[in-house]
Each structure stands twice: as C-alpha cells, then as structure tokens.
Design a protein around this motif. Sequence first.
Motif: not given
Length: 454
Positions: A275, A277, A313, A331, A365
């Motif tokens: 992930d 993020s 993003n 993510s 996200s």
Amino acid sequence: MININEVIETNKMIEQENLDVRTITLGISLLDCIDSNLEKLNKNIYDKITTVAKDLVSTGQDIEREFGIPIVNKRISITPIALIGGAACKTSEDYVTIAKTLDEAAVKVGVNFIGGYSALVSKGMTKSDELLIRSIPKALSVTERVCSSINVGSTKTGINMDAVKLMGEIILEAAELTKERDSLGCAKLVVFCNAPDDNPFMAGAYHGVTEADAIINVGVSGPGVVKKALESVRGADFGTLCETIKKTAFKITRVGQLVAMEASKRMDIPFGIVDLSLAPTPAIGDSVAEIFEEIGLEYAGAPGTTAALALLNDQVKKGGVMASSYVGGLSGAFIPVSEDQGMINAVEAGMLTLEKLEAMTCVCSVGLDMIAIPGDTKATTISGIIADEMAIGMINQKTTAVRLIPVIGKKVGDSAEFGGLLGYAPIMPVNQASCDNFVNRGGRIPAPIHSFKN
C-alpha cells in the motif's frame, strides 16, 4: 537490479526526509477458530494469533537492522470478528471477551495494533453484526491495541442507513467511555464505504475472507520525500511537477516491495500487497499539507487544494504501480488532521474547514480522518456526516471512511491530545443544522445505477 546510486539515494531519503516503512501488517484468517463454545473460541483465537505471528516483530527488527530501513509499526489484521463470533456470542459482553483476547494476543507478540474487530453491514445487519457493533464502545475502552471498523456501504449495495444511524450513537458512546483520555477510543474506530480486504493501515485494517490463511501486507509512506523532491522543481510546469512525484513514488514503493518480499521469505508467509499511501505523522517535515504548500498553495484548504490533491494521488499511484506488481489497500494520500502538522496549522489559521475536507475526500485516499469535533455534537449529526462521506464513496466507486472524535467536555477553540503517531487536533466546528428527520428514516439508500454491471 538496484544500483549503488539508488542505495545512496534511499539512504538520504531515510536519514533526511522521514522515509519509512510505516507498517508490516500480518493478515491472519480466524475462520478455522470458529466454535460455539465461547471459552474454546477465545482459546482458539489466542493460540492462532500467537502462533502465526510469533516471529513478526523480530523479523521486522532484523530487516530494519540489516537494510537500515525504519519499520515504524508491526501490526496484525484478522477476519472480521462478527463472522467469527456469531456461533458463540449471545450478548455484546460475549464479544467484549473476544476483544480482550485480541488485546492479550497483541501484547504477547509485541504488535502495536490489531485490527479486525469489525463487521461488514453494507446491505444489512445480522444479529451477530449488531451485537458486535453495540459492544464496540466497551471493547475499545477496556483494550489498548484493538482497532474496529464497520463497512456500512458500497457501490454495489448502497448505504445501510440503519447502520449509519447506529454508528453515530456508537461513536458518541465510545467517546463518553474514554473521555478521560480525550475520547481516544474513537481514534480506533472507522466507518467505511467500499472497505478493501487488504488494507495494512489502522484503524481500518481487517483480513478479508477472500484472502489466504495468512498474508504479509506492507504500507509505505514518505510525504517528506515527495516534498523534498518538489523543492527542486519550484516554478516548473505541471508536466514536470507530475513527473517528479511519479518518479519519487516509484522509489518509495521499491523500498516497500523490498521489505515485503524479505518479510515474506523469512516468515514463509505469502506476500500480499504494498500500500503506497502517503501517510503523514506529527513530525515536522512529514506532512501532506506541506506538499500542497510546495505545489504553490499558502495553506491546505486554499482554492486549488482539491485539484492539487487529485494530481498528487494520481501520480503517486502511477509511480507505485511501476514499482510493484501487487499494489493494493488504499494507496494514495491520507489527509488526517491530527496526524499532520500542516493540516493542524491550516485548521488553526481558519483556512481548512470540515466542508473543505469533505470536498477533498472525493479525490483522496480515504476520507474524513482523525477529526476532533465538539463533545456535545448530536449522534444524528455524526450520522449525517457519515452518510455524506459514504455517498461520496458509493457514487465515485472508491473507498471513503470517517474517523470522527467527538471530544467529551471540549468545544471549538480547544484541542485534544492523543499522543504518539495520533498527534493532537484542534476541535473543529460542525454545522449545527438538524438532519434528525433524514437520519431517522431508516432503511437503505439504493446502489447507484452504474453499480449494475453484470
């Protein structure tokens, strides 16, 4: 192959720019623990977790030492407990015993959080689901490491407004039971639409029923790295800006991929996802809001913020998917208030409101995250905010979430202290117009027409 220049560059990102692997999260299926005897069920759960996860923390520490990569958290996600406890739990108190068992298991193996005290109720609630939901305030007040999440909506099924109404009440009750700690219980409770099965980040992590018996998921971060990279292209056009973010996200994700594969090999547990993020912390220089400022905004919340977040993003995801074949979870960029000093500064300056944060969640996200509100906010108002956020997720076919903290005894102008990675948060004002009649209708908001794709 990773060349020496990449090694040097990664070392610099770690030493100077707050790059870290935010979490290794071990997902564990508890489906084989189910038993109709509550005592036996609790023993099965404790034994399974402490056996499968016994080497998680030591493995993470070994990788940190050998590769010089900070791994901030080692965590566990489990099968939603409403599915596991249904045969044995006849009361909410029965579910609380499971929460205590999970806490004891988390302490035993040394993880900082265990997620999956959860129920999936986007279309309706079983008796077991409702008992678990009603147990959440007590469960979070008597445990330290247990995290809870409830999925109340999806693009395919619509929004369960009965569950939304109930969650407004549950959040207030959790706040009341932990009021001596600035209502900290609510910081460990998330309400989702379109919750992913493989999210490694707390408080929303759980181990989906489609997953293997055990799985390694890794969450990387690095807002500070992105900000530092953007300093070198100040004044450049958007094409250059996007390329810089994309290349930086690629490098960050490569670090996560390395750690995930290494942990998987050493523990002999399959690798799930990375992930990627951008998850901020209260540390100076580790802020998503500061990325906005570097892009050209005076504060997070200024005109252009939603566009900047959409750009960020998208480029993070484009860079990340080139670095790992298995990108999942959430993510993107998190925009929690309490965990991001730049966001806190914007709120305190009056430049960032709850309504602007909601607009930003259309492209971020997750959603409304770690937002402290007055403790006297009505349950129906909280439910209305949840409903709005769930609608954004449902219509846009994306994950959205709400982690609101009504801080009992505090009002706008005060602040709440949560400590550690959770940071502190100014109390934000909430629209006082009533939505009682809307929330009290009950039933379900139908799925949108574009959900019908079969």
